[in-house]
Design a protein around this motif. Sequence first.
Motif, PDB file in Angstrom:
ATOM      1  N   HIS A  72     -45.828 -25.877  47.305  1.00  0.00           N
ATOM      2  CA  HIS A  72     -44.488 -25.964  46.698  1.00  0.00           C
ATOM      3  C   HIS A  72     -44.573 -26.452  45.254  1.00  0.00           C
ATOM      4  N   LYS A  92     -38.346 -19.568  41.235  1.00  0.00           N
ATOM      5  CA  LYS A  92     -37.238 -20.089  42.040  1.00  0.00           C
ATOM      6  C   LYS A  92     -36.341 -20.834  41.064  1.00  0.00           C
ATOM      7  N   GLU A 113     -34.669  -9.307  50.935  1.00  0.00           N
ATOM      8  CA  GLU A 113     -34.754 -10.601  51.619  1.00  0.00           C
ATOM      9  C   GLU A 113     -33.364 -11.109  51.972  1.00  0.00           C
ATOM     10  N   GLY A 114     -33.320 -12.272  52.611  1.00  0.00           N
ATOM     11  CA  GLY A 114     -32.052 -12.930  52.908  1.00  0.00           C
ATOM     12  C   GLY A 114     -31.618 -13.767  51.710  1.00  0.00           C
ATOM     13  N   GLY A 152     -31.750 -16.860  51.378  1.00  0.00           N
ATOM     14  CA  GLY A 152     -32.730 -17.918  51.149  1.00  0.00           C
ATOM     15  C   GLY A 152     -33.921 -17.787  52.077  1.00  0.00           C
ATOM     16  N   GLU A 153     -34.238 -16.543  52.471  1.00  0.00           N
ATOM     17  CA  GLU A 153     -35.332 -16.327  53.432  1.00  0.00           C
ATOM     18  C   GLU A 153     -36.033 -15.011  53.140  1.00  0.00           C
ATOM     19  N   LEU A 191     -38.675 -13.563  46.684  1.00  0.00           N
ATOM     20  CA  LEU A 191     -39.429 -14.771  46.363  1.00  0.00           C
ATOM     21  C   LEU A 191     -40.742 -14.780  47.151  1.00  0.00           C
ATOM     22  N   THR A 235     -37.907 -15.869  57.492  1.00  0.00           N
ATOM     23  CA  THR A 235     -38.722 -17.075  57.320  1.00  0.00           C
ATOM     24  C   THR A 235     -38.276 -17.816  56.063  1.00  0.00           C
ATOM     25  N   THR A 280     -38.334 -22.230  54.286  1.00  0.00           N
ATOM     26  CA  THR A 280     -38.519 -23.658  54.529  1.00  0.00           C
ATOM     27  C   THR A 280     -37.331 -24.231  55.290  1.00  0.00           C
TER      28      THR A 280
HETATM   29  N1  PMP Z   1     -36.266 -16.114  49.394  1.00  0.00           N
HETATM   30  C1  PMP Z   1     -35.366 -16.889  48.764  1.00  0.00           C
HETATM   31  C2  PMP Z   1     -34.372 -16.241  47.868  1.00  0.00           C
HETATM   32  C3  PMP Z   1     -35.360 -18.275  48.955  1.00  0.00           C
HETATM   33  O1  PMP Z   1     -34.461 -19.046  48.343  1.00  0.00           O
HETATM   34  C4  PMP Z   1     -36.292 -18.852  49.839  1.00  0.00           C
HETATM   35  C5  PMP Z   1     -36.292 -20.336  50.073  1.00  0.00           C
HETATM   36  N2  PMP Z   1     -37.052 -21.009  49.111  1.00  0.00           N
HETATM   37  C6  PMP Z   1     -37.212 -18.009  50.474  1.00  0.00           C
HETATM   38  C7  PMP Z   1     -37.169 -16.646  50.228  1.00  0.00           C
HETATM   39  C8  PMP Z   1     -38.254 -18.566  51.398  1.00  0.00           C
HETATM   40  O2  PMP Z   1     -39.208 -19.280  50.676  1.00  0.00           O
HETATM   41  P1  PMP Z   1     -40.007 -20.489  51.315  1.00  0.00           P
HETATM   42  O3  PMP Z   1     -40.584 -19.988  52.581  1.00  0.00           O
HETATM   43  O4  PMP Z   1     -41.031 -20.832  50.305  1.00  0.00           O
HETATM   44  O5  PMP Z   1     -39.027 -21.577  51.557  1.00  0.00           O
END
Ligand code: PMP
Length: 307
Positions: A57, A159, A193-194, A196-197, A216, A254, A256
């Motif tokens: 991270h 990010k 992606e989602g 935040g995933e 990401l 997936t 965090t």
């Molecule tokens: N895509 C996005 C847009 C995100 O915000 C996240 C969360 N950080 C992820 C994917 C997943 O990343 P990570 O597994 O490193 O949390």
Amino acid sequence: FADRDGVIWLDGELVPWRDAKVHVLTHTLHYGMGVFEGVRAYHTESHDTAIFRLQAHTDRLFRSAHIMNMKMPWDKDTINEAHRLVVRENSLKEAYLRPMVFYGAEGMGLRADNLNVHAIVAAWEWPSYMSPEAKEIGIKVRTSSYTRHHVNISMCKAKANGHYINSMLALQEALSCGCEEALLLDNEGYVAEGSGENFFLVYNGVIYTPELTSCLDGITRATVIQLAEEFGYTIKEKRITRDEVYVADEAFFTGTAAEVLPIRELDGRVIGEGKRGPVTTQLQTAYFDSVKGRGSKHPEWLAPVSE
Ligand code: PMP
């Protein structure tokens, strides 16, 4: 959220939670140019409390700052130590951690050239991102009407704070339609992606995930890929269409915060059996074993917070 006890690491010092404030002319507040991370600490069997993949991270935080051309005034060891400190000083057994790097209120306007780079690391208890049952029964997802960032509009490897306008618009739309998460497509119409995933699907025993072009570079994604490889699965990074998701045997997100989260429905189409499938279950179990230090397959992923 601002009015509570505890301490936040701000520019090298531990500050009482209520006093960790910035001015309204904080540059990042106006233009969104800042970078951050979402990190988790778990109560583990091998150590008391450990931060999962802290170095990965912190490395990504520094890469994000580099992409945004923000000069970090701290080294990685200092930032790592700040993470450990806020978990310890707030007496947290499990925690969500939020390091953030931002421009201060030393100047205003896009041309400001006297800005200082500031940093915080905060930590708090945030047990479950979605309902606790979601991990077992899966979630309902909707393809977003909002397109994921294009690689040449915003820098997808970073990010960055401002990127999350896109995530919030997509998530709000999905929630208002009775779904729990959005699936964003890239500017060519392929699954990205989602909000935040990262996204995965399983079809005929093979695991597929989109290439990293416009999503990401998720640390949970990398972790799950490694665990899946260790189980002997074939993982293919490829362009995925939304109808490939409709007919998948299994799909999951997936992240965090979201951890490994089954998807049971996309756009009203039931995926597979409409519940957490066997491959998702296996990878989810292996993920929780890793973060909680059960078994000793990857002790290098755990950064204990104890002194
Ligand atoms: N895509 C996005 C847009 C995100 O915000 C996240 C969360 N950080 C992820 C994917 C997943 O990343 P990570 O597994 O490193 O949390």
